[in-house]
Design a protein around this motif. Structure first.
Motif, PDB file in Angstrom:
ATOM      1  N   GLU A  60       0.840  -1.199   0.000  1.00 57.78           N
ATOM      2  CA  GLU A  60       0.000   0.000   0.000  1.00 57.78           C
ATOM      3  C   GLU A  60       0.873   1.246   0.000  1.00 57.78           C
ATOM      4  O   GLU A  60       1.285   1.757   1.037  1.00 57.78           O
ATOM      5  CB  GLU A  60      -0.923   0.006   1.221  1.00 57.78           C
ATOM      6  CG  GLU A  60      -1.970   1.086   1.111  1.00 57.78           C
ATOM      7  CD  GLU A  60      -2.926   1.069   2.272  1.00 57.78           C
ATOM      8  OE1 GLU A  60      -2.482   1.292   3.400  1.00 57.78           O
ATOM      9  OE2 GLU A  60      -4.115   0.836   2.038  1.00 57.78           O
ATOM     10  N   LYS A 100      -3.486  -0.627  -6.681  1.00 61.47           N
ATOM     11  CA  LYS A 100      -3.068  -0.464  -5.297  1.00 61.47           C
ATOM     12  C   LYS A 100      -4.070  -1.183  -4.401  1.00 61.47           C
ATOM     13  O   LYS A 100      -5.249  -0.833  -4.378  1.00 61.47           O
ATOM     14  CB  LYS A 100      -3.006   1.017  -4.939  1.00 61.47           C
ATOM     15  CG  LYS A 100      -2.741   1.329  -3.485  1.00 61.47           C
ATOM     16  CD  LYS A 100      -2.753   2.838  -3.283  1.00 61.47           C
ATOM     17  CE  LYS A 100      -2.716   3.202  -1.807  1.00 61.47           C
ATOM     18  NZ  LYS A 100      -2.788   4.653  -1.596  1.00 61.47           N
ATOM     19  N   HIS A 145      -5.586  -2.397  -0.751  1.00 58.48           N
ATOM     20  CA  HIS A 145      -5.632  -2.102   0.682  1.00 58.48           C
ATOM     21  C   HIS A 145      -5.661  -3.400   1.474  1.00 58.48           C
ATOM     22  O   HIS A 145      -4.953  -3.552   2.455  1.00 58.48           O
ATOM     23  CB  HIS A 145      -6.861  -1.259   1.004  1.00 58.48           C
ATOM     24  CG  HIS A 145      -6.942  -0.835   2.436  1.00 58.48           C
ATOM     25  ND1 HIS A 145      -6.037   0.033   3.007  1.00 58.48           N
ATOM     26  CD2 HIS A 145      -7.815  -1.156   3.421  1.00 58.48           C
ATOM     27  CE1 HIS A 145      -6.348   0.232   4.270  1.00 58.48           C
ATOM     28  NE2 HIS A 145      -7.421  -0.486   4.552  1.00 58.48           N
TER      29      HIS A 145
END
Length: 445
Positions: free
Chosen positions: A141, A173, A175
Motif C-alpha cells: 500500500e 493499489k 488495501h
C-alpha cells in the motif's frame, strides 16, 4: 467443571446485571474492563461444555515483540493464521516495511522465523495465507507501482527461514487481499474512489498472477470475506458511490455475482446518534456465522461516535442474502466520543474480528484498537454484548517506538484478532507490542 473462584463469581454477577441493563449497555461494558486487569495472572480451566457463553474468558499464553533484537519499535498491522494453526504471518506499517513469519508450534512462546523486507520501503499492510502450504500474499500500500506480492516460504522456491517473492502485480493499489479458501483465486480491494471495489486474480501459477475482472461500485472498497460452504462473499465499501456492504454469489469463484446489498446511506448515521445507539457508517468488514444464517459486520470511524458491530439476519429468521436485516448492535466496552486529534483517532471504534462458533454458543473475538482484545457474546443475535477484555499493552515500557508509530497515540492499539479452531487459539496483533496468543477458557465445543 465451572471455576468457583471469587473473581469468577464477581464477573458472572456483574455480567448478569450488565446484561439486564441493555445488550450494548455502557454501564455493563465498563465492568468488563475492571475485571480484565484482575484476570491477567489467573488461569481458568474446565472440562464441561455446560456453561453460559458469557462466562468464557481470554487467557494469555504468549507474546513476541517480533523484533530481531532490542529495542523493538512497533509498526505492526494485519495478522493471518494458517489453517493448521502452526504459523502466523504479520504485516507492517508506520516506519516498518516487510512481513514476519511466526512459528506457533509452542502456543506459549510464539517465535519469529523470518522478516522479509522490501526494497522500496513500502508498507505491507495486509497479509493472508494461501490455501496451499508454503505461500502467503502481501498487499503493498503505497504510491509506487506495486499492488501485491506472492511470497513462497516452502511451496517451491523458498523455505520458512529463506522466503522469496515469486509473484508481483505492479498495477493498481490494494488495501486488503483475500484468497479464496479452497481455490487458487485472490480478491484484492481497491481503496480508491475512481476504481471498482475489488479485483479478481487467478493465482494458479503463483509466479504469474492473472487479473480476471473488477467488481462493485467505484469507491473505497475496504475488505472481503468468503464463506466457501455457502459460496458467498461479503465486501465492505467505506466511501464513494456506495457505502455499506454487498453480498456476492461465488459458486464460480472467478466470477462473483451480486445478489444483495445493505445501503448504509439509507440508515441513521452515527453523527445523528447517541453513544451506544445503533447507527451506520464507514463499513469496515464482516464475517459469516459458521453455524447460523447470520452476518456480523463492523464499522470503523476515526472520530466522533465510535463505530460498533452489527448482527444481520441473512436467513436466520426473516432476512436473506438478498435482503439482510439488522437485528443486533453493540459497541466496545469503554466506548466514548473520540476527539479526532491524531493521537486519539480510532481509539474506541471497532476493528478486525473473527467468529467463534460452538454448540449453543457464538462469540466474537476482536482487536478493537485502544480497547485491546475484546470478546463479545452473540449467542442471542438480538443482544450482542462484550463479556471479556485483555489490554494488549504488555511490556510497553520495554519498547522504543519509532517516530511514525508514535503518532497513533498510546498502547494498546490492537489491529486484528484471528481464531484458529484447530488449536483453540486466538492470535492478536497490536501495532505497538507485537503478537499475542490467547486461549478461550472454557473452549467452545
Amino acid at each position: 467443571m465451572i471455576p468457583t473462584d471469587d473473581s469468577w463469581t464477581r464477573r458472572r454477577m456483574l455480567r448478569q446485571f450488565g446484561t439486564l441493563l441493555a445488550g450494548s449497555s455502557l454501564a455493563g461494558c465498563a465492568q468488563v474492563k475492571d475485571e480484565s486487569r484482575e484476570r491477567q495472572s489467573t488461569t481458568t480451566t474446565t472440562s464441561s461444555t455446560d456453561y453460559d457463553p458469557s462466562d468464557v474468558s481470554l487467557r494469555k499464553l504468549g507474546q513476541t515483540y517480533l523484533s530481531a533484537g532490542p529495542p523493538p519499535g512497533g509498526g505492526f498491522s494485519e495478522v493471518s493464521v494458517r489453517e493448521d494453526g502452526k504459523y502466523a504471518v504479520v504485516g507492517t506499517k508506520w516506519g516498518t516495511s516487510g512481513t514476519f513469519l511466526v512459528d506457533l508450534g509452542n502456543r506459549n512462546a510464539p517465535k519469529r522465523v523470518h522478516f522479509l523486507g522490501n526494497s522500496d520501503n513500502a508498507p505491507n499492510l495486509d497479509v493472508k495465507f494461501d490455501a496451499r502450504d508454503g505461500l502467503y500474499h502481501r498487499a503493498i500500500e503505497e504510491t509506487w507501482p506495486g499492488n501485491f506480492e506472492v511470497v513462497d516460504y516452502g511451496h517451491s522456491a523458498g523455505t520458512p527461514t529463506n522466503p522469496t517473492v515469486v509473484g508481483t502485480v505492479s498495477d493498481g493499489k490494494s488495501h486488503n487481499v483475500k484468497p479464496h479458501p479452497t481455490e487458487p483465486v485472490l480478491y484484492t480491494m481497491n481503496y480508491g474512489l475512481e476504481t471498482n471495489g475489488f479485483d479478481v486474480y487467478d493465482v494458479s501459477d503463483p509466479t504469474s498472477p492473472r487479473k480476471i475482472g473488477s467488481h462493485g461500485p467505484q469507491g473505497a472498497g475496504h475488505d472481503i470475506n468468503v464463506d466457501s460452504k455457502r459460496e458467498l462473499l461479503c465486501c465492505a465499501y467505506q466511501s464513494g458511490q456506495f457505502i455499506g456492504f454487498i453480498i456476492y454469489d461465488v459458486s464460480e469463484p472467478r466470477h462473483p455475482e451480486e445478489i444483495g446489498r445493505f445501503d448504509y446511506e439509507k440508515q441513521k448515521p452515527y453523527d445523528d446518534a447517541q453513544l451506544g445507539e445503533e447507527a451506520f457508517g464507514a463499513a469496515h468488514h464482516g464475517h459469516f456465522d459458521p453455524q447460523r444464517e447470520l452476518l456480523v459486520f463492523g464499522d470503523e470511524r476515526p472520530q466522533g461516535i465510535p463505530g460498533g458491530k452489527h448482527v444481520f439476519d441473512i436467513g436466520w429468521k426473516d432476512g436473506s442474502p438478498e435482503n439482510p436485516i439488522p437485528v443486533g448492535f453493540t459497541v466496545s466496552p469503554n466506548a466514548q466520543h473520540m476527539t479526532g486529534d491524531y493521537a486519539s483517532r480510532f481509539d474506541w471504534t471497532g476493528h478486525h474480528f473473527d467468529i467463534v462458533s460452538g454448540e449453543g454458543a457464538t462469540l466474537v473475538v476482536a482487536a478493537d484498537w485502544h480497547e485491546g482484545t475484546v470478546v463479545y457474546d452473540i449467542t442471542d443475535p438480538t443482544n450482542p454484548h462484550p463479556v471479556d477484555r485483555y489490554p494488549t499493552d504488555d511490556g510497553v515500557n520495554d519498547i522504543a517506538l519509532n517516530g511514525e508509530v508514535k503518532q497513533l497515540g498510546s498502547p494498546p492499539m490492537a489491529w486484528k484478532a484471528v481464531y484458529n479452531d484447530a488449536r483453540n487459539l486466538v492470535v492478536v496483533s497490536d501495532v505497538f507490542t507485537g503478537l499475542y496468543t490467547f486461549e478461550l477458557t472454557p473452549a467452545l465445543k
